[in-house]
Design an enzyme around this catalytic site. Structure first.
Site, PDB file in Angstrom:
ATOM      1  N   ASP A 461       0.761  -1.240   0.056  1.00  0.00           N
ATOM      2  CA  ASP A 461      -0.182   0.070  -0.045  1.00  0.00           C
ATOM      3  C   ASP A 461       0.821   1.215  -0.014  1.00  0.00           C
ATOM      4  O   ASP A 461       1.693   1.515   0.999  1.00  0.00           O
ATOM      5  CB  ASP A 461      -0.840   0.062   1.351  1.00  0.00           C
ATOM      6  CG  ASP A 461      -1.790   1.098   1.225  1.00  0.00           C
ATOM      7  OD1 ASP A 461      -1.752   2.051   0.467  1.00  0.00           O
ATOM      8  OD2 ASP A 461      -3.124   0.939   1.984  1.00  0.00           O
ATOM      9  N   HIS A 462       0.944   1.993  -1.293  1.00  0.00           N
ATOM     10  CA  HIS A 462       1.741   3.054  -1.163  1.00  0.00           C
ATOM     11  C   HIS A 462       1.399   4.236  -0.415  1.00  0.00           C
ATOM     12  O   HIS A 462       2.105   5.157  -0.166  1.00  0.00           O
ATOM     13  CB  HIS A 462       1.658   3.598  -2.787  1.00  0.00           C
ATOM     14  CG  HIS A 462       3.258   4.058  -3.111  1.00  0.00           C
ATOM     15  ND1 HIS A 462       4.090   4.281  -2.113  1.00  0.00           N
ATOM     16  CD2 HIS A 462       3.750   4.277  -4.307  1.00  0.00           C
ATOM     17  CE1 HIS A 462       5.300   4.809  -2.928  1.00  0.00           C
ATOM     18  NE2 HIS A 462       4.871   4.856  -4.187  1.00  0.00           N
ATOM     19  N   ARG A 463       0.049   4.225   0.192  1.00  0.00           N
ATOM     20  CA  ARG A 463       0.042   5.276   1.283  1.00  0.00           C
ATOM     21  C   ARG A 463       0.974   5.368   2.536  1.00  0.00           C
ATOM     22  O   ARG A 463       0.987   6.327   3.128  1.00  0.00           O
ATOM     23  CB  ARG A 463      -1.468   5.078   1.776  1.00  0.00           C
ATOM     24  CG  ARG A 463      -2.415   5.594   0.601  1.00  0.00           C
ATOM     25  CD  ARG A 463      -4.025   5.125   0.910  1.00  0.00           C
ATOM     26  NE  ARG A 463      -4.364   3.895   1.473  1.00  0.00           N
ATOM     27  CZ  ARG A 463      -5.309   3.392   1.807  1.00  0.00           C
ATOM     28  NH1 ARG A 463      -6.244   4.236   1.941  1.00  0.00           N
ATOM     29  NH2 ARG A 463      -5.317   2.147   2.272  1.00  0.00           N
TER      30      ARG A 463
END
Length: 492
Positions: A461-463
């Site tokens: 998850d790039h968040r």
């Protein structure tokens, strides 16, 4: 007088995780059987797994309300139990009934005017404000609770419809001479509620099923009460329907139309339905990034061979997945942010790892997890992984075993695949795809040699995880698999 309070009705319980329905796979008892308290009486498949439900009371089975293969909602009565069969036989109350053949056929108006009291704990899908499980009031968003039948404003030119608390009654309009005109389109025609010359009795869930399967309810003969159409009627009609040919340009040849004998319709339910919902939600919620790393695992495979040869490990199934799991757990200790959850305005970093292992079963993909796997020794981890896999293959994984996962491994290598771009399970920030171990040419100590090689694929998850953190985490897993002994000495 017979004490009817000894007859207890057992409703389908809430098995946790917000489940709303289940399919009855198999009855483990039959009418007349004497059962004990907590004896398994029915096997039910939910959106999580197949589970056996125990009896709440001891006694004798008086009635089974739903056959095998039926999908019922939570709170629906499924079995009746006589809790005091020794008190004497139950006497049916004597009633004088008019033969059904002498009863007049009810009209749409009379059906619509009858108030039918719902059973306790049942949900009336056609009633706004009806009772819902847990005592809640079922309301539509933006509207206050009401206890009146749901109504839909008829369109101009559409035939009015009456609603009878969950059973939709469409009556034939009075025949009057009219000038031929283009037929007005009714939105309900697209919901499996096409108008025919007579009554169409069908509950809203049945009408939705008809819409999904492309079945015209006007052509279906109902087998339910008062001739109402049931789910089984719709499914039988769908299996016997013929696909309509697709209109094409006059320049081209019309597409061939094939019968349903060459098609298979598989209902989306249970585990597969939940998987589809979770994957769709995750794919369009968490911004996925996937990185790949190809590593030489020759030393790791030799370490496994030595481990299998030790006396205390001879009865343990040891697979490459064990070392991959250990590598992930050690890498998490070095990069704890990977083991976290996005919670809107905050990130929840967990100091425990519930390690999920994706498993393909006959009912679909499930992801049971090893609780607090980071605290286990290598032998305990091996035993837990083996038990988890065997339970999944037998279809006995419980909902609790599939809840609370924090990080997942999917072993696509068992299918001969090199790697993949896995989708994150909801609530997790990373998932590792472990590919097949193959003998390939590899530069080792300046020479090209045949080495055992695998490819890892890490989706995150790039968040939460940026490129640097994801790369370091994946690199650490690769370093461990390249030389497990050196990594253990350096990191522990």
């Amino acid at each position: 007088m017979i004490d009817m309070s000894r007859i207890k009705t057992f409703n389908l319980p809430d098995l946790g995780e917000g489940l709303t329905e289940g399919e009855i796979l198999a009855w483990l008892v039959k009418v007349g059987d004497t059962i004990e308290l907590n004896q398994p009486i029915v096997e039910v498949e939910t959106a999580k797994a197949a589970v056996e439900i125990p009896a709440k009371w001891a006694g004798q089975v008086q009635a089974i309300h739903h056959p095998e293969g039926t999908t019922v909602e939570v709170g629906t009565p499924i079995i009746a139990i006589d809790t005091d069969p020794g008190a004497g036989p139950l006497e049916a109350p004597s009633t004088t009934a008019t033969p059904s053949s002498d009863l007049p056929t009810p009209s749409a108006a009379s059906l619509a005017a009858v108030e039918v009291a719902p059973a306790e704990g049942m949900i009336e899908p056609g009633l706004i404000g009806g009772a819902a499980p847990g005592g809640r009031t079922a309301v539509l968003v933006g509207y206050g609770p009401r206890t009146t039948a749901a109504k839909r404003r008829p369109r101009k030119g559409a035939t009015p419809a009456g609603v009878d608390h969950g059973v939709v009654v469409v009556d034939k309009p009075a025949t009057t001479p009219t000038i031929p005109a283009p037929q007005a389109h009714d939105r309900r025609d697209g919901e499996g509620g096409a108008r025919t010359g007579g009554l169409v009795l069908a509950k809203p869930p049945v009408r939705k099923l008809a819409k999904d399967l492309g079945v015209d309810l006007g052509t279906v003969t109902g087998s339910g009460p008062l001739g109402s159409i049931t789910r089984e009627d719709v499914q039988q009609a769908a299996s016997g329907a013929v696909a309509e040919p697709i209109a094409t340009s006059s320049v081209t040849t019309s597409a061939a139309s094939f019968g349903t004998d060459r098609e298979q319709r598989i209902p989306v339910k249970g585990v597969r339905k939940l998987t589809a919902e979770n994957m769709s939600r995750s794919a369009f919620t968490a911004p996925h990034v996937t990185e790949f790393l190809t590593v030489d695992v020759t030393r790791a495979m030799k370490a496994l061979d030595r481990l299998r040869g030790r006396r205390e490990w001879r009865d343990v199934r040891v697979s490459p997945l064990l070392l991959v799991a250990k590598a992930v757990l050690l890498a998490v200790k070095r990069h704890p942010m990977v083991n976290s959850t996005w919670a809107g305005d905050e990130i929840v970093v967990k100091d425990y790892v519930n390690l999920g292992i994706a498993a393909a079963t006959e009912r679909g993909l499930i992801v049971p997890n090893v609780k607090d796997a980071g605290r286990l020794s290598l032998r305990e981890l091996a035993d837990s992984l083996n038990g988890l896999v065997q339970t999944a293959k037998s279809g006995r994984t419980s909902p609790a075993d599939m809840s609370g996962g924090t990080l997942t491994i999917t072993n696509v290598g068992v299918f001969g695949v090199d790697t993949g771009t896995p989708i994150l399970p909801p609530g997790e920030s990373a998932i590792l795809a472990f590919g097949a171990v193959r003998e390939m040419p590899w530069v080792h100590k300046g020479k090209v040699k045949a080495r055992q090689v695998t490819t890892l694929g890490l989706s995150f998850d790039h968040r939460i995880i940026d490129g640097e953190l994801g790369s370091k985490f994946l690199r650490d897993i690769g370093d461990f698999l390249t030389d497990p002994e050196a990594a253990l000495l350096a990191w522990t």
